[in-house]
Design an enzyme around this catalytic site. Structure first.
Site, PDB file in Angstrom:
ATOM      1  N   HIS A 313      22.239 -62.518  21.476  1.00  0.00           N
ATOM      2  CA  HIS A 313      21.577 -61.536  20.716  1.00  0.00           C
ATOM      3  C   HIS A 313      21.084 -62.387  19.787  1.00  0.00           C
ATOM      4  O   HIS A 313      21.677 -63.387  19.143  1.00  0.00           O
ATOM      5  CB  HIS A 313      22.491 -60.406  20.187  1.00  0.00           C
ATOM      6  CG  HIS A 313      21.768 -59.507  19.600  1.00  0.00           C
ATOM      7  ND1 HIS A 313      21.105 -59.344  18.518  1.00  0.00           N
ATOM      8  CD2 HIS A 313      21.480 -58.176  20.278  1.00  0.00           C
ATOM      9  CE1 HIS A 313      20.609 -58.046  18.391  1.00  0.00           C
ATOM     10  NE2 HIS A 313      20.733 -57.369  19.460  1.00  0.00           N
ATOM     11  N   ASP A 371      24.690 -53.998  26.095  1.00  0.00           N
ATOM     12  CA  ASP A 371      24.396 -53.674  27.472  1.00  0.00           C
ATOM     13  C   ASP A 371      25.383 -54.329  28.603  1.00  0.00           C
ATOM     14  O   ASP A 371      25.496 -53.946  29.600  1.00  0.00           O
ATOM     15  CB  ASP A 371      23.095 -54.550  27.856  1.00  0.00           C
ATOM     16  CG  ASP A 371      21.933 -53.765  26.798  1.00  0.00           C
ATOM     17  OD1 ASP A 371      22.109 -52.506  26.602  1.00  0.00           O
ATOM     18  OD2 ASP A 371      20.957 -54.335  26.096  1.00  0.00           O
TER      19      ASP A 371
HETATM   20  N1  CMC Z   1      22.667 -66.949  28.906  1.00  0.00           N
HETATM   21  C1  CMC Z   1      22.587 -68.198  28.920  1.00  0.00           C
HETATM   22  N2  CMC Z   1      22.095 -68.955  27.844  1.00  0.00           N
HETATM   23  C2  CMC Z   1      21.499 -68.228  26.867  1.00  0.00           C
HETATM   24  C3  CMC Z   1      21.656 -66.605  26.880  1.00  0.00           C
HETATM   25  C4  CMC Z   1      22.308 -66.219  27.987  1.00  0.00           C
HETATM   26  N3  CMC Z   1      22.308 -65.026  28.077  1.00  0.00           N
HETATM   27  N4  CMC Z   1      21.131 -66.278  25.837  1.00  0.00           N
HETATM   28  C5  CMC Z   1      20.844 -67.324  24.995  1.00  0.00           C
HETATM   29  N5  CMC Z   1      21.033 -68.406  25.463  1.00  0.00           N
HETATM   30  C6  CMC Z   1      20.987 -69.741  25.184  1.00  0.00           C
HETATM   31  C7  CMC Z   1      19.407 -70.280  25.171  1.00  0.00           C
HETATM   32  O1  CMC Z   1      19.027 -70.926  26.394  1.00  0.00           O
HETATM   33  C8  CMC Z   1      19.568 -71.233  24.072  1.00  0.00           C
HETATM   34  O2  CMC Z   1      20.025 -72.515  24.458  1.00  0.00           O
HETATM   35  P1  CMC Z   1      19.446 -73.840  23.806  1.00  0.00           P
HETATM   36  O3  CMC Z   1      19.755 -73.713  22.375  1.00  0.00           O
HETATM   37  O4  CMC Z   1      20.313 -74.909  24.579  1.00  0.00           O
HETATM   38  O5  CMC Z   1      18.018 -74.115  24.108  1.00  0.00           O
HETATM   39  C9  CMC Z   1      20.380 -70.675  23.038  1.00  0.00           C
HETATM   40  O6  CMC Z   1      21.186 -69.791  23.758  1.00  0.00           O
HETATM   41  C10 CMC Z   1      20.051 -69.559  21.985  1.00  0.00           C
HETATM   42  O7  CMC Z   1      18.921 -68.808  22.687  1.00  0.00           O
HETATM   43  P2  CMC Z   1      17.619 -68.094  22.438  1.00  0.00           P
HETATM   44  O8  CMC Z   1      16.862 -68.018  23.440  1.00  0.00           O
HETATM   45  O9  CMC Z   1      16.848 -69.021  21.415  1.00  0.00           O
HETATM   46  O10 CMC Z   1      18.092 -66.896  21.594  1.00  0.00           O
HETATM   47  P3  CMC Z   1      17.106 -65.551  21.149  1.00  0.00           P
HETATM   48  O11 CMC Z   1      17.846 -65.189  19.829  1.00  0.00           O
HETATM   49  O12 CMC Z   1      15.678 -65.960  21.319  1.00  0.00           O
HETATM   50  O13 CMC Z   1      17.320 -64.780  22.393  1.00  0.00           O
HETATM   51  C11 CMC Z   1      18.159 -63.000  23.412  1.00  0.00           C
HETATM   52  C12 CMC Z   1      18.254 -63.581  22.330  1.00  0.00           C
HETATM   53  C13 CMC Z   1      18.887 -61.724  23.527  1.00  0.00           C
HETATM   54  C14 CMC Z   1      16.810 -62.554  24.198  1.00  0.00           C
HETATM   55  C15 CMC Z   1      18.954 -63.850  24.766  1.00  0.00           C
HETATM   56  O14 CMC Z   1      20.364 -63.974  24.138  1.00  0.00           O
HETATM   57  C16 CMC Z   1      18.755 -63.149  26.107  1.00  0.00           C
HETATM   58  O15 CMC Z   1      17.864 -63.552  26.784  1.00  0.00           O
HETATM   59  N6  CMC Z   1      20.005 -62.698  26.352  1.00  0.00           N
HETATM   60  C17 CMC Z   1      20.288 -62.041  27.982  1.00  0.00           C
HETATM   61  C18 CMC Z   1      19.361 -60.606  27.738  1.00  0.00           C
HETATM   62  C19 CMC Z   1      20.410 -59.609  27.195  1.00  0.00           C
HETATM   63  O16 CMC Z   1      21.220 -59.300  27.243  1.00  0.00           O
HETATM   64  N7  CMC Z   1      19.510 -58.996  26.130  1.00  0.00           N
HETATM   65  C20 CMC Z   1      20.144 -57.733  25.461  1.00  0.00           C
HETATM   66  C21 CMC Z   1      19.903 -57.822  24.101  1.00  0.00           C
HETATM   67  S1  CMC Z   1      20.859 -56.747  23.412  1.00  0.00           S
HETATM   68  C22 CMC Z   1      20.019 -55.220  23.538  1.00  0.00           C
HETATM   69  C23 CMC Z   1      19.032 -55.021  22.645  1.00  0.00           C
HETATM   70  O17 CMC Z   1      19.038 -54.829  21.772  1.00  0.00           O
HETATM   71  O18 CMC Z   1      17.872 -54.862  23.181  1.00  0.00           O
END
Ligand code: CMC
Length: 436
Positions: A313, A371
């Site tokens: 998240h 989720d």
């Molecule tokens: N699986 C594997 N790796 C992950 C995941 C995941 N679900 N989420 C983040 N990472 C890794 C990412 O690759 C990055 O690694 P590195 O630092 O080595 O490059 C690190 O963790 C930080 O991630 P980020 O992409 O910079 O984090 P963000 O804050 O931009 O993304 C997110 C948040 C929710 C988009 C992401 O965690 C994600 O895509 N999760 C899966 C989709 C999901 O479950 N979304 C629902 C969110 S809750 C409902 C809502 O409020 O809408």
């Protein structure tokens, strides 16, 4: 917001004069540096794609402390609201700022529950869609179309219009989501029954048929209501910011909410519960629990493009408090329906266990989000995977409306208009086709 005693000073290494910027304090959470005059003073913009360090507005509705795993609606912890209030109490709270007293509560429940029917003509509008259309495609259309059906509540600058539009949207969303479902499965639409609870009425419109009475199961009704409460608002997330930005142009409330629905659809946001269930089903098809290790290797491989859906998240870096509550509901629903040994649920448990112990996830502070469990609960209830995000939209509608109304009442609100760092061609001349 209150002006802090300290200021921020921005200095430049090229000898340009430094600039003092005011700092404001909220009631809790990080202070903000006011950069509104920065461009006028320095000719420079700030650069923050994804809004990683930017507060786009001031708000008194929802507060999240991502490190503590805390979520408050108008100051009340989500754990207390989920266990002591129902969804319509939560709606009242988000819209009006306080929990309703007894009389206000009965009035509000009555008001919402007496606007559940939609204009009969909506059925014919719905018929224009293919039966196999994705429910979110249908809902984006249906909600956008509300402005074509309710002309008397489309003036966003008129508080009375906004109030009527708000009640209509909250009351009619369950009807529209259920209609989108019934249309897809080819069953007759079920008209709302206003003596049922908000969640009970939704369940009946989804799963009842005109052929027999539908008895609402109280465990499922409570689970549905909890899903609605947990998704009701989440401060300035992508869809809420979309609603604010869309509404900032002065468009009508139905159009602004339709923009939120469209944004919510994406798999990184509300589409995650659908994506999570699809992921579980994929692993199940490939061998189930035995294949979890292999799948996790793919998730950790940056080149694979595979993510563990339902994990991580942007704000919660400890745990998602909604996930804890949803996990509780998940156990209750599966026990009620005798599905404790459901293979998909076992698979989810296995994924969760490995992820919580694995260094990759621990180091990046990746925990299950709401989720991860809400998809399992909805599937157990019988809601098709493609409708999950529609249910999220139903629940979030009140949050979008509360945020939109707050923005419109804010004397500092302006049309949203971000700037850019331009990296394209500078001015050049068009050459004749033969010379290009
Ligand atoms: N699986 C594997 N790796 C992950 C995941 C995941 N679900 N989420 C983040 N990472 C890794 C990412 O690759 C990055 O690694 P590195 O630092 O080595 O490059 C690190 O963790 C930080 O991630 P980020 O992409 O910079 O984090 P963000 O804050 O931009 O993304 C997110 C948040 C929710 C988009 C992401 O965690 C994600 O895509 N999760 C899966 C989709 C999901 O479950 N979304 C629902 C969110 S809750 C409902 C809502 O409020 O809408």
């Amino acid at each position: 917001m209150k002006l802090a005693e300290n200021k921020a000073t921005l200095s430049f290494s090229n000898g340009s004069p430094s600039v003092d910027l005011p700092v404001y304090q909220g009631s809790v959470g990080p202070d903000v540096i006011d950069i509104r005059k920065l461009y006028g003073q320095t000719g420079m913009f700030t650069y923050d794609p994804g809004f990683l360090s930017t507060a786009s507005c001031q708000s008194a509705i929802t507060y999240i402390d991502g490190d503590k795993g805390e979520l408050l609606y108008r100051g009340y912890p989500i754990e207390q609201l989920a266990t002591q209030c129902d969804y319509l109490d939560t709606c009242y709270l988000l819209l009006k700022g306080e929990l309703p007293k007894q009389e206000e509560r009965s009035e509000f429940h009555k008001l919402v529950l007496s606007h559940t029917m939609v204009n009969e003509q909506m059925q014919f509008f719905l018929r224009g869609f293919r039966r196999d259309a994705h429910p979110m495609a249908v809902l984006t259309g249906l909600i956008g179309a509300l402005s074509a059906f309710y002309h008397d509540s489309t003036d966003i600058n008129n508080p009375e219009h906004r109030h009527v539009a708000a009640i209509r949207l909250i009351a009619k969303m369950p009807t529209l989501v259920a209609m989108a479902y019934k249309y897809g499965v080819g069953q007759p639409y079920m008209y709302p029954r206003n003596e049922l609870s908000y969640a009970g009425n939704f369940l009946r419109m989804m799963f009842g048929t005109p052929c027999e009475d539908y008895k609402v199961n109280p465990v499922i009704e409570r689970a549905m209501d909890r899903i609605f409460i947990l998704h009701a608002d989440h401060e300035q997330n992508a869809s809420t910011s979309t609603v604010r930005l869309c509404g900032s142009s002065g468009t009508n409330p139905f159009a602004a909410i339709a923009a939120g629905v469209a944004c919510l659809w994406g798999p990184a946001h509300g589409g995650a519960n659908e994506a999570c269930l699809n992921m579980l089903e994929d692993i199940q098809r490939q061998g189930g629990v035995a294949k979890v290790g292999q799948f996790m290797e793919q998730v950790k491989d940056k080149n694979s493009g595979v993510k563990l859906m339902g994990f991580g998240h942007r704000v919660y870096k400890n745990y998602d408090p909604r996930a804890k509550l949803m996990q509780e509901t998940c156990n209750e629903v599966l026990a009620e329906l005798g599905l404790e040994n459901d293979p998909l649920f076992k698979l989810a448990k296995e994924l969760e266990k490995i992820a919580l112990e694995d260094d990759y996830f621990v180091q990046r502070k990746l925990y299950p989000n709401v989720d991860f469990y809400s998809g399992i609960v909805q599937r157990a209830i019988g809601i098709p995977v493609s409708l999950f995000t529609g249910i999220f939209a139903l629940a979030r509608t009140v949050g979008w409306i509360a945020q939109l109304n707050e923005m419109l009442a804010d004397p500092e609100y302006k049309i949203g208009r971000p700037r850019q760092l331009f990296t394209g061609y500078v001015a050049r001349d068009v050459k004749p086709v033969s010379e290009r």
